[in-house]
Design a protein around this motif. Structure first.
Motif, PDB file in Angstrom:
ATOM      1  N   PRO A  41      -2.371 -17.816  27.279  1.00 39.85           N
ATOM      2  CA  PRO A  41      -3.066 -18.913  26.588  1.00 39.85           C
ATOM      3  C   PRO A  41      -4.453 -19.210  27.155  1.00 39.85           C
ATOM      4  O   PRO A  41      -4.738 -20.302  27.630  1.00 39.85           O
ATOM      5  CB  PRO A  41      -2.100 -20.098  26.779  1.00 39.85           C
ATOM      6  N   ASN A  42      -5.326 -18.205  27.086  1.00 49.46           N
ATOM      7  CA  ASN A  42      -6.720 -18.391  27.487  1.00 49.46           C
ATOM      8  C   ASN A  42      -7.565 -17.305  26.839  1.00 49.46           C
ATOM      9  O   ASN A  42      -7.040 -16.265  26.411  1.00 49.46           O
ATOM     10  CB  ASN A  42      -6.880 -18.372  29.011  1.00 49.46           C
ATOM     11  N   GLU A  43      -8.863 -17.519  26.774  1.00 45.41           N
ATOM     12  CA  GLU A  43      -9.754 -16.611  26.055  1.00 45.41           C
ATOM     13  C   GLU A  43     -10.154 -15.387  26.873  1.00 45.41           C
ATOM     14  O   GLU A  43     -10.871 -14.516  26.375  1.00 45.41           O
ATOM     15  CB  GLU A  43     -11.007 -17.370  25.594  1.00 45.41           C
ATOM     16  N   GLU A  44      -9.719 -15.305  28.121  1.00 40.31           N
ATOM     17  CA  GLU A  44     -10.034 -14.155  28.957  1.00 40.31           C
ATOM     18  C   GLU A  44      -8.908 -13.122  28.957  1.00 40.31           C
ATOM     19  O   GLU A  44      -9.079 -11.997  29.447  1.00 40.31           O
ATOM     20  CB  GLU A  44     -10.309 -14.586  30.412  1.00 40.31           C
ATOM     21  N   SER A  45      -7.759 -13.474  28.416  1.00 40.01           N
ATOM     22  CA  SER A  45      -6.605 -12.572  28.461  1.00 40.01           C
ATOM     23  C   SER A  45      -6.738 -11.452  27.427  1.00 40.01           C
ATOM     24  O   SER A  45      -7.587 -11.493  26.532  1.00 40.01           O
ATOM     25  CB  SER A  45      -5.311 -13.350  28.250  1.00 40.01           C
ATOM     26  N   GLU A  46      -5.865 -10.468  27.556  1.00 41.55           N
ATOM     27  CA  GLU A  46      -5.900  -9.289  26.703  1.00 41.55           C
ATOM     28  C   GLU A  46      -5.635  -9.644  25.235  1.00 41.55           C
ATOM     29  O   GLU A  46      -4.787 -10.477  24.926  1.00 41.55           O
ATOM     30  CB  GLU A  46      -4.838  -8.287  27.173  1.00 41.55           C
ATOM     31  N   GLY A  81       2.358 -13.406  20.900  1.00 41.02           N
ATOM     32  CA  GLY A  81       1.288 -13.767  21.819  1.00 41.02           C
ATOM     33  C   GLY A  81       0.765 -15.148  21.501  1.00 41.02           C
ATOM     34  O   GLY A  81       1.403 -15.916  20.770  1.00 41.02           O
ATOM     35  N   TYR A  82      -0.420 -15.450  22.015  1.00 43.10           N
ATOM     36  CA  TYR A  82      -0.979 -16.792  21.919  1.00 43.10           C
ATOM     37  C   TYR A  82      -2.207 -16.833  21.008  1.00 43.10           C
ATOM     38  O   TYR A  82      -3.069 -15.943  21.058  1.00 43.10           O
ATOM     39  CB  TYR A  82      -1.377 -17.295  23.309  1.00 43.10           C
ATOM     40  N   VAL A  83      -2.259 -17.875  20.169  1.00 42.91           N
ATOM     41  CA  VAL A  83      -3.447 -18.141  19.353  1.00 42.91           C
ATOM     42  C   VAL A  83      -3.905 -19.566  19.628  1.00 42.91           C
ATOM     43  O   VAL A  83      -3.091 -20.448  19.913  1.00 42.91           O
ATOM     44  CB  VAL A  83      -3.181 -17.971  17.841  1.00 42.91           C
ATOM     45  N   LYS A  84      -5.192 -19.780  19.563  1.00 44.37           N
ATOM     46  CA  LYS A  84      -5.742 -21.106  19.794  1.00 44.37           C
ATOM     47  C   LYS A  84      -5.335 -22.024  18.636  1.00 44.37           C
ATOM     48  O   LYS A  84      -5.456 -21.660  17.457  1.00 44.37           O
ATOM     49  CB  LYS A  84      -7.261 -21.045  19.915  1.00 44.37           C
TER      50      LYS A  84
END
Length: 367
Positions: free
Chosen positions: A80-85, A115-118
């Motif tokens: 849960p971050n914008e730096e992850s794959e 996975g994670y989305v904003k």
């Protein structure tokens, strides 16, 4: 008011049983009478009370859904971050199931991607459920050899058209064991006993799936170019000339126009359900299949299966020879916003304009 009271009494009754067997034994008849009395009052006040309670307690088929609302796509990430794959892409109006929420991010599963989305880029809750009914496509898959589509939701209604097993039809309405579906003859009704129903959403695409799709599309384009060259070489080596007017002439490839020219000579011939004869009669997919067979291309005898042949292009980019797919129907694009197709038993093989006279599901290109 009555519904709420009945549920509370039922809960109190269960509590009494677990708390004291002896006391529950003594109170059993009285409790049953009390619950029965309240339920009777509720039913008398509203005969559909039981059904309404069940409907309120039954989860919606869209519970936990989230739908992307973006210009193109939102990245699905490993953390849960914008730096992850980046694991994949959730495209606009694509749907996923929420697993959990973490600091402004949703962990979702969509297709093969988890996975994670904003959270800023998806809608959830009531808004998502309302949107799901708009962006989801309700589909009926025929499960019997030949399905009769009727003019009304009754076996006494006249037959509008016939659809083969395995075909996928767009559902436009549902009521009491019947669904309304779209076919070439118009919107008609079929019994739910003879179709499987589902709701389709566009789902996330993983990086691997995107790479595979792009490679497959490129391979299909290359195969199309090879076939087009063969068709053109055959045409150049032939000493025969034709005065046939080609509807699509002047745009698109020479091979695509050759397909249209060949198909056009059969306009006026009959429509025959299940047929593949260009002279004695063909149905919609049989017509397209037989036209392309003349150019050495093998296609399935199914309008639904033709949605996967070749590669996809937009309707705005359609060229002569492209295959236009509709619910329960398929046609060949001629150019000039016109199609040629085996329409119905009443009209036979004919031209129709505009090409989007019905909702277009997809456009597939072979050459």
């Amino acid at each position: 008011m009555h519904r709420f009271t009945a549920v509370c009494l039922a809960g109190a009754f269960c509590f009494l049983i677990s708390g004291s067997r002896a006391e529950a034994s003594n109170l059993l008849p009285a409790a049953e009478e009390g619950i029965a009395s309240v339920m009777t009052e509720a039913y008398e006040a509203d005969p559909e009370a039981d059904q309404k309670v069940l409907e309120e307690m039954t989860p919606s088929e869209y519970d936990g859904i989230c739908i992307a609302q973006v210009n193109d796509y939102v990245n699905v990430r490993s953390e849960p971050n914008e730096e992850s794959e980046i694991l994949g892409k959730l495209y606009d109006n694509s749907a996923g199931t929420i697993e959990e929420e973490t600091d402004g991010w949703y962990k979702i599963t969509s297709g093969s991607v988890t996975g994670y989305v904003k959270a800023d880029y998806v809608v959830t809750g009531d808004e998502a459920e309302a949107l799901a009914a708009e962006v989801g496509e309700r589909v009926a898959t025929v499960t019997t050899q030949t399905l009769r589509v009727r003019t009304d939701a009754s076996t006494d209604a006249s037959v509008l058209g016939l659809i083969g097993e395995g075909e996928e039809l767009t559902v436009t309405n549902e009521q009491d064991g019947w669904v309304q579906v779209s076919i070439e003859e118009g919107d008609g009704w079929v019994s739910t006993d003879y179709v499987d129903l589902r709701t389709d959403f566009v789902q996330a695409e993983s990086k691997e799936e995107e790479e595979a799709r792009l490679a497959e599309e490129e391979a299909a384009k290359e195969e199309g170019r090879r076939r087009a060259a063969e068709v053109e070489a055959k045409a150049n080596s032939s000493s025969e000339s034709s005065t046939q007017t080609v509807v699509g002439s002047g745009s698109g490839s020479s091979s695509g126009n050759a397909v249209v020219s060949f198909a056009s000579q059969f306009v006026g011939n009959p429509y025959v359900y299940g047929g593949t004869s260009l002279t004695n009669g063909a149905d919609c997919s049989g017509f397209v299949m037989s036209v392309y067979a003349n150019f050495g291309v093998s296609l399935p005898h199914s309008s639904s299966a033709m949605r996967s042949v070749g590669y996809e292009v937009s309707l705005a980019d359609a060229q002569p020879g492209d295959i236009i797919c509709y619910s329960g129907h398929v046609a060949i694009y001629c150019g000039n916003n016109t199609i040629v197709h085996a329409s119905t038993a009443a009209t036979g093989i004919k031209y129709t304009s505009p090409a989007n006279y019905r909702n277009v599901i997809c456009v597939r290109r072979i050459f």
